[in-house]
Write an enzyme that holds these catalytic residues in place. Structure first.
Site, mmCIF file in Angstrom:
data_model
loop_
_atom_site.group_PDB
_atom_site.id
_atom_site.type_symbol
_atom_site.label_atom_id
_atom_site.label_comp_id
_atom_site.label_asym_id
_atom_site.label_seq_id
_atom_site.Cartn_x
_atom_site.Cartn_y
_atom_site.Cartn_z
ATOM 1 N NE ARG A 80 -2.490 -1.236 2.765
ATOM 2 C CZ ARG A 80 -1.945 -0.747 4.612
ATOM 3 N NH1 ARG A 80 -2.250 0.710 4.414
ATOM 4 N NH2 ARG A 80 -1.109 -0.939 6.017
ATOM 5 C CE1 TYR A 208 1.555 -6.772 -3.368
ATOM 6 C CE2 TYR A 208 0.940 -5.923 -1.604
ATOM 7 C CZ TYR A 208 1.126 -6.454 -1.896
ATOM 8 O OH TYR A 208 1.689 -7.611 -0.890
ATOM 9 C CE LYS A 217 -6.659 -3.951 4.324
ATOM 10 N NZ LYS A 217 -6.270 -4.417 5.531
ATOM 11 C CG HIS A 237 -7.288 -3.372 10.201
ATOM 12 N ND1 HIS A 237 -5.705 -2.801 9.978
ATOM 13 C CD2 HIS A 237 -7.367 -4.436 9.520
ATOM 14 C CE1 HIS A 237 -5.373 -3.387 9.127
ATOM 15 N NE2 HIS A 237 -5.769 -4.528 8.597
ATOM 16 C CB SER A 259 -1.020 -3.364 7.964
ATOM 17 O OG SER A 259 -1.875 -2.845 7.847
ATOM 18 C CB ALA A 260 1.970 -7.012 8.585
ATOM 19 C CB CYS A 261 0.429 -6.837 13.798
ATOM 20 S SG CYS A 261 1.508 -5.165 13.608
ATOM 21 C CE LYS A 263 -5.974 -6.790 10.629
ATOM 22 N NZ LYS A 263 -4.570 -6.582 10.431
ATOM 23 C CG ASP A 286 -7.796 -7.371 6.595
ATOM 24 O OD1 ASP A 286 -6.925 -7.019 7.424
ATOM 25 O OD2 ASP A 286 -7.979 -6.486 5.735
ATOM 26 C CB SER A 377 5.240 -12.481 -1.260
ATOM 27 O OG SER A 377 6.162 -13.180 0.598
ATOM 28 N NE ARG A 378 -0.302 -8.586 2.261
ATOM 29 C CZ ARG A 378 -0.919 -7.893 3.545
ATOM 30 N NH1 ARG A 378 -1.653 -9.179 3.490
ATOM 31 N NH2 ARG A 378 -0.318 -7.119 4.430
ATOM 32 N N GLY A 503 -0.068 -20.173 18.359
ATOM 33 C CA GLY A 503 -0.713 -21.152 19.156
ATOM 34 C C GLY A 503 -1.305 -20.531 21.050
ATOM 35 C CG ASN A 505 -0.853 -15.736 20.872
ATOM 36 O OD1 ASN A 505 0.214 -15.715 21.900
ATOM 37 N ND2 ASN A 505 -0.695 -15.013 19.649
#
Ligand code: GTP
Ligand code: SPV
Ligand code: MN
Length: 592
Positions: A80, A208, A217, A237, A259-261, A263, A286, A377-378, A503, A505
């Site tokens: 983004r 992207y 988003k 989010h 983002s990238a934390c 979820k 998300d 990468s996703r 796991g 968590n």
């Protein structure tokens, strides 16, 4: 549609508002062909074949990964672009200091020039899509016009796309108007513009993820949050999950992490062995849309139908369910490829392969200092692939939320878990949340910034007013969820995570659910309620008691510094910061 008419497929359901807008946009962009997407399997096969022929998709080994393809985006276009994302409202105040603002006329003019004739020689795909389960009173319809077949194939996974969405729209004029062109992927021509007052999104120059899959988003969060304020609901989010206890009772939780934390990982968690009878069900990974139900509780739907998940770090150890999700019918973007046509990324299972093709298509050897897969990468995988997909994921009414969790990526200061004293204090915890930046957006990685409710890049209007909307929601929810804060990312002096995470968590989640159900003990601290001694089950945990203590520690000196760091947020939003949140901060200072 004048000259295009002969080269356009017919819309499967007629809607004059939609057809005249498509004609107008076609007049601007001048495509050679217009294709109305019906969302069928046949259409997917045809577009996949065409994308392979054009080199847009690379087939993976169809025995190992049936229905899976790899896409390599332009190396200048991998995340983004927050600095090129604009909220175009009549006044700058409406967009707030948290957003870049452009005057709507200027934005339409500027992007209009870029769109002018940009689809000559190309096809314009008309993608009708629904955000939310078919038939849900909370669902919204969007239509994205794009010249990217990659966008079409991704939108087909991420949303309910095609004729079903058109049927839901019927002859209504109430739909989000999205226009996208990759142009020539020149970053100088890259803009993501939102016009909340017109329910419109214009996106240029990127191919992207969040920049171009406009339902995600752009509609579900930026336009969604704007609509949520005027219509009295919340667009967040947040992942949504169900926790089933051994008696078979399921409690639903929504959690906002930046983002990238974590979820996707949290939403698909598998509890450790000794949690026999406990099970996690994914509703969403998300985005959450939440409304007050007739029972006075907060009800949530996941507007999406697929996962656009972070690949690096995903393994059968960290997230076995995600590994199952990507076994088939998945599009991979910017991962590495093995010589035998499979995918690879940093943190995947097994030995690092001796040789790979990296995310840019270059040969790569083990030991190379460069990453084989791009850090952002996703995978794009249909949620129906998820072995723990909640049976309620397609429920038009959604699920009732008992707890809301806010969590950032913090190597210091923030303890493993806290429960807020009350709703207002919970809003304060979410609003002042800090997090270290990640590769999900272009820019420096690893610097702490305030990311209120994980919505900094996604709130479509002034953040101070958004906080007020959250505070106001309390009076609309007779039975509100409890609010918590978590941090999985605290590190020791050597930079090692002190909490094993993933796991494990579950151990924290169980306490949260037990608190929400009124059956666990807590003790009061200056920051909020924390688990009473022995309330976090550490049986079988791969961490020393010292590490657990370090994860849960509250250091008043660190918190005095944190208090100072929050000043920036309060200064930035001084004009509209609710009094109640100023007071919350003063109360914290006096408790410290
Ligand atoms: P977006 O899709 O960008 O909104 O991200 P997300 O919040 O869904 O993040 P995701 O679950 O994909 O996790 C991002 C990264 O964090 C991955 O590399 C994970 O391996 C890592 N991660 C997730 N959960 C944990 C955890 O509990 N502990 C640690 N140390 N890392 C985690
Ligand atoms: C995020 O960055 O929070 C994402 C990925 O979920 S993207 O769709 O690219 O925004
Ligand atoms: Mn996200």
């Amino acid at each position: 549609m004048s000259m295009q008419a002969s080269q356009a497929t017919t819309p499967p359901v007629r809607n004059p508002h939609l057809e005249s807008w498509v004609a107008e946009m076609a007049k601007l962009t001048r495509p050679d062909r217009i294709h109305w997407c019906d969302g069928s399997e046949e259409e997917r096969e045809r577009f996949t074949r065409e994308a392979v022929e054009q080199g847009i998709l690379i087939p993976l080994d169809q025995e190992k990964r049936p229905g899976c393809y790899l896409h390599r985006s332009n190396p200048n276009d991998v995340a983004r672009v927050e600095h090129l994302t604009f909220i175009c409202t009549r006044t700058k105040e409406e967009a707030g200091p948290n957003n870049n603002w452009m005057e709507p006329k200027e934005a339409y003019g500027k992007l209009g020039k870029l769109f002018d004739g940009c689809m000559k020689g190309r096809t314009m795909y008309v993608i009708p899509y629904a955000m939310g389960p078919v038939g849900s009173p909370m669902a919204k319809i969007g239509v994205e016009l794009t010249d990217s077949v990659y966008v079409v194939l991704n939108m087909r996974i991420m949303t309910r796309m095609g004729t079903d969405a058109l049927r839901m729209l019927g002859d209504s004029n109430d739909f989000n108007r999205g226009l996208h062109s990759t142009l020539d992927l020149d970053p100088e021509k890259r803009f993501i513009c939102h016009f909340p007052e017109d329910n419109t999104i214009w996106s240029t120059g990127s191919g992207y993820g969040g920049n171009v899959l406009l339902g995600k988003k752009c509609l579900a969060l930026r336009i969604g949050s704007y609509l949520g304020r005027t219509e009295g609901w919340l667009a967040e989010h947040m992942l949504i999950l169900g926790v089933e206890d051994p008696q078979g009772k399921t409690t639903y939780v929504a959690a906002a992490f930046p983002s990238a934390c974590g979820k996707t990982n949290f939403a698909m968690l598998i509890p450790p062995a000794q949690f026999a009878g406990w099970k996690i069900w994914t509703v969403g990974d998300d985005i959450s849309w939440m409304r007050v139900g007739p029972d006075g509780r907060l009800w949530a739907i996941n507007p999406e139908a697929g996962y656009f998940g972070v690949a690096p770090g995903t393994s059968s150890k960290s997230n076995p369910n995600a590994m199952r999700c990507v076994e088939r019918n998945t599009l991979f973007t910017n991962v590495a490829m093995t010589p035998d046509g499979d995918v690879w990324w940093e943190g995947m299972d097994g030995e690092v392969p001796a040789e790979l093709i990296d995310w840019q298509g270059r040969p790569w050897k083990r030991g190379s200092t460069e990453k084989a897969a791009h850090p952002n990468s996703r995978f794009t995988a249909p949620m129906s692939n998820n072995p723990v997909l909640s049976p309620r994921a397609n429920d038009p009414q959604g699920v009732p939320i008992s707890a809301i969790i806010f969590g950032g990526r913090r190597s210091t200061t923030v303890p493993l878990v806290l429960e807020s004293f009350n709703w207002t204090h919970g809003v304060y915890l979410g609003a002042t949340m800090g997090s270290e930046t990640t590769a999900a957006a272009i820019g420096q990685v690893g610097v702490v910034r305030r990311d209120p409710m994980a919505m900094l890049p996604f709130c479509g209007y002034d953040m101070g007013r958004y906080f007020q909307h959250w505070l106001d929601m309390q009076h609309k929810i007779p039975n509100p969820p409890k609010i918590f804060q978590v941090n999985w990312f605290r590190q020791d002096k050597n930079g090692k995570f002190v909490w094993p995470g993933f796991g494990d968590n579950m151990r924290v989640l169980k306490w949260i659910v037990d608190r929400a159900e009124g059956r666990a003990d807590a003790k009061e601290t200056a920051l909020g309620w924390v688990p009473a001694d022995g309330q976090i089950d550490t049986k079988g945990l791969d961490a020393t008691p010292e590490q657990v203590a370090a994860a849960m520690a509250i250091d008043h000196d660190e918190w005095k510094r944190e208090f100072e760091l929050q000043q920036e947020l309060y200064d930035k939003h001084a004009a509209t910061m609710p009094r109640a949140l100023v007071l919350q901060r003063e109360l914290l200072m006096s408790r410290l």
